[in-house]
Structures are given as C-alpha cells and as structure tokens.
Design an enzyme around this catalytic site. Sequence first.
Site, PDB file in Angstrom:
ATOM      1  N   LYS A  44       0.799  -1.224   0.000  1.00  8.86           N
ATOM      2  CA  LYS A  44       0.000   0.000   0.000  1.00  8.86           C
ATOM      3  C   LYS A  44       0.834   1.278   0.000  1.00  8.86           C
ATOM      4  O   LYS A  44       0.312   2.346  -0.293  1.00  8.86           O
ATOM      5  CB  LYS A  44      -0.925  -0.008   1.222  1.00  8.86           C
TER       6      LYS A  44
HETATM    7  C1  LIG Z   1      -3.170  -6.883   3.702  1.00  4.94           C
HETATM    8  C2  LIG Z   1      -3.784  -6.547   2.392  1.00  4.94           C
HETATM    9  N1  LIG Z   1      -3.801  -7.452   1.431  1.00  4.94           N
HETATM   10  C3  LIG Z   1      -4.363  -7.201   0.235  1.00  4.94           C
HETATM   11  C4  LIG Z   1      -4.934  -6.012  -0.061  1.00  4.94           C
HETATM   12  C5  LIG Z   1      -5.573  -5.839  -1.395  1.00  4.94           C
HETATM   13  O1  LIG Z   1      -5.002  -4.922  -2.230  1.00  4.94           O
HETATM   14  P1  LIG Z   1      -5.892  -3.897  -3.051  1.00  4.94           P
HETATM   15  O2  LIG Z   1      -6.601  -3.002  -2.057  1.00  4.94           O
HETATM   16  O3  LIG Z   1      -4.931  -3.144  -3.901  1.00  4.94           O
HETATM   17  O4  LIG Z   1      -6.890  -4.653  -3.849  1.00  4.94           O
HETATM   18  C6  LIG Z   1      -4.972  -5.070   0.952  1.00  4.94           C
HETATM   19  C7  LIG Z   1      -5.676  -3.853   0.778  1.00  4.94           C
HETATM   20  O5  LIG Z   1      -6.116  -3.195   1.719  1.00  4.94           O
HETATM   21  C8  LIG Z   1      -4.371  -5.331   2.196  1.00  4.94           C
HETATM   22  O6  LIG Z   1      -4.359  -4.431   3.208  1.00  4.94           O
END
Ligand SMILES: Cc1ncc(COP(=O)(O)O)c(C=O)c1O
Length: 456
Positions: A44
């Site tokens: 992120k």
């Molecule tokens: C720990 C974790 N894994 C996966 C994701 C998924 O990514 P995206 O929000 O880009 O779809 C997030 C998003 O908040 C996350 O915090």
Amino acid sequence: MQYLNSIIEAVGNTPLVKINNLAKDVKGIVLAKVEYLNPGNSVKDRMAIKMVEDAEKAGLLKPGGTIIEGTSGNTGMGLALAAIAKGYRCIFTMSDKQSKEKMDILRAVGAEVVVCPTNVSPEDPRSYYSVARRLNAEIPNSFYPNQYDNMSNTAAHYETTGPEIWRDTAGKITHFAAGVGTGGTMCGSAKFLKEQNPNVVSVGIDTYGSVFKKYKETGIFDENEIYPYMTEGIGEDILPKNVDFSVIDSFVKVTDKDAAIMTRRLAKEEGLFVGWSCGSAMAGALEYAKANLKEGDVMVVILPDHGTRYLGKVYNNQWMEDHGFLENREFSTARDLIAARNTDYKMQFAKKGETVASAVKKMQEIGISQIPVMDSDQVIGSINDNEILALLLDNPLVAHEAVEIHMSKAFKFVGLDNTIDVLSGHLKENRALLVHDLDGKIHTITQADILAALAL
Ligand SMILES: Cc1ncc(COP(=O)(O)O)c(C=O)c1O
C-alpha cells in the site's frame, strides 16, 4: 554520497522470490513479489504516496492539511510515511476486526486512529467509511483520499508494480495473481501487463463473504454473498471504482482457514514471514496454478504485507486452535513431544565403562529397546537389544565387557522444530533420535513417541 531524501523514496522495486516447496506440484514457476520489503511493510505504500502526490498536484491537499482515510492499516502506514515526509496530519478510521498491532503501528508513526464497528453496513453512520467522510466534512483543509474510488490507487500499480514485474520477468510472465480489496493492485498491474502481452492471465483472489467472484461471473451484486469473514485486506461488500472487472480473467475464493494455514506454511517452508491475505493469495494462486499452468509458464503472485501485524492471530497457536484452524495437517514438532513430558524427565543412557549386562538390565527396567552411550556429557554411541542379543548368542562373555566395545553408531540429533512427519522419516534409518531442549538437556525420541502423538 548515496542516500534517499526521505523514506518514501525507498518504496517499490521489491524482489520476485521463487516459491520452492509449496509449488512442487506446479508445472512452470511461481514467483512471489514480496511487498513487505517496502518501508511501510506493505504494497500500500505505492498507492498511498501516489494519492498524496496527485492530490497535491490537483490542489486538494495544501500545506498544513490533514489526511483522513478509512484503512485496514497498511494504507494508513503508507499515508503516515508520506505525511511525515511532507508535513501533514493523519486521522484514520479502522474497523474493530483489525488487529490491535495494526492500530498500534499507525499510532507509532504519529497518526490518530478512530476505531469503528465492523458488522454494520457501509452506509451506517457508524461504519468506518461513513466516519471518515464525516470527519472530512467537519475538519477544515482535510483531504479524504478514499482508496476505494481514488483512481490514483490503480495508477500507482500501473506505473510501478506492473512495470517492475514485466522488467524482472523479462516479459516472460504468463499468469498474474493478487488479492482484490480496493482492486488497485490487481487492476493497475494487470492492465499494464495485458497491454504488454494480452495473453497474460490474471487471477483475482477473493474471500468467502465477499461479492467479487459472483459479480464477475454473473453480473449480479448478491447481498446474500456478504457475511462477516476474518481475513484482513481482501474481499469487499461494495464494488470499489478501482475494481475493473475487464482486466480480471477469473476469481478464486479462499476461506479464512485455508488462508491462515497457507500463511504459516509460507513462513515455515519458504522463509516468507507474511500477512494473512498473503496466505489467501498463495492458496488461491496455487490452486489455480496446479490445474492450469504448463511447463515454461511463469506466475507472479503478490504477497501484500508482513507477518508482524498478525502475530496475535494466525501465528498464535492458541488463536488458531480457538478458531478451529489447526488440524492434523499441522503436525506437532519435536518441541511439542518433549514439552508433553514431565519436567523431571531424565534421559536414560549407558555410561562409558559400564558393562553390557548392566546396560541391558537398565533397558529392561524401563522397558525400552535402545539407549545412547555417553562419555560424561558427550553422546558417543548407542546400544540396542537386537544387536546385543546377537552378540550374546555368539559369545555370552560379552555381557561382562564395557558397552563402548560393542556399541553401534550414535543416534542422530534433530532440531526442535522438526515436525513428526519429518522425525518419522529419520526414524526409518535411526532406531531413536536425540534432541536438545532449550535448557540443553538431551531427550530421546522413538517411534513410540510419534505413535503416541498421532494416536492418543
Ligand atoms: C493486507 C492486504 N492485502 C491485500 C490487499 C488488497 O489490495 P488492493 O486493495 O490493492 O486490492 C490489501 C488492501 O487493503 C491489504 O491491506
């Protein structure tokens, strides 16, 4: 001199790491993109910085401003790092299902955290989406990035994650898998990769309790698909603007339990100490890969974050047991076997110089068929009833001779973390195994211990 002007310049250019043990049954290779190596320990960081910089360019964020976001923790960390580098204040709203560690981490980097209930609809004024919006309306000069609908999120991955994968696989990538939460990671990367090669297949990882898979397959937003689940970061009960279904070829759903078990295996078997949704991504990706990959295929799986934030959850045995997530597939270890013993356990052994007769008597008294031979605190060999019997039949006088004259090779030492399936393998060639406990005391492990652990 070579240095970065602030920590946020360290974001990106994370490595691809080959998955070895877990991908043994897959044709082709599986590479993990290890996003915890970003400074905020998650994928992120990329989009958080992009959202802040795009907002500055658009005049939405001015000096002295406040960043307000609803975040499961990782986006907050990225935003907090950007805020420190650029001099903004941060307030984050989080749902109460998020781990306490995540909240503490955000507070550690100077953010204010508002905890909101999980099991209310997104429109409910108490939800973390609504609270973030309200604070944004109330606080002057505040900016609400809204990672769900802010297209800078997808753009960050289109500009960095996708190109890095293309560069590092030398354009050989055939399959791309990532969890879908806001959708930014999957859709930005997949869009870039498909523009380079339209044959790249993208696999979105979803959770049970989330709407994405059904929506992709039927076009129906089914409220019945929505129920509480525990995996953090992926799956949604809304359709964020960043989810572009046209660049996601299919979805695989993974349960909380399968994700938790896979997360622990990534740490133990690949040395990748990652977060819970990484287990979802890998479990779903491997399920897809086993059925679909061919020799020569290259699959890249995004592992979004680090394991520290989940120490109290998937990495905690009691927590796993309380949630019914531990099962026989998770074998106990040598550590567990010896922990079950009395604290006054004393390994039985024959001393150098002791007679064969005395050693045999000792084995009979305690009902075992083999014991180590020790010279002070050194293990120098072993004796066992079969071999001694053969010797005595040959020459009864052996009984009066010293054990070291007739001993066999010493039992093998094993590590405390060897699981019982591995120990059982060693016991095929060794009559017993030895292990040092944390106090340095030596314990013997035999087939009988393994049997008892499995059957009793
Ligand atoms: C720990 C974790 N894994 C996966 C994701 C998924 O990514 P995206 O929000 O880009 O779809 C997030 C998003 O908040 C996350 O915090």
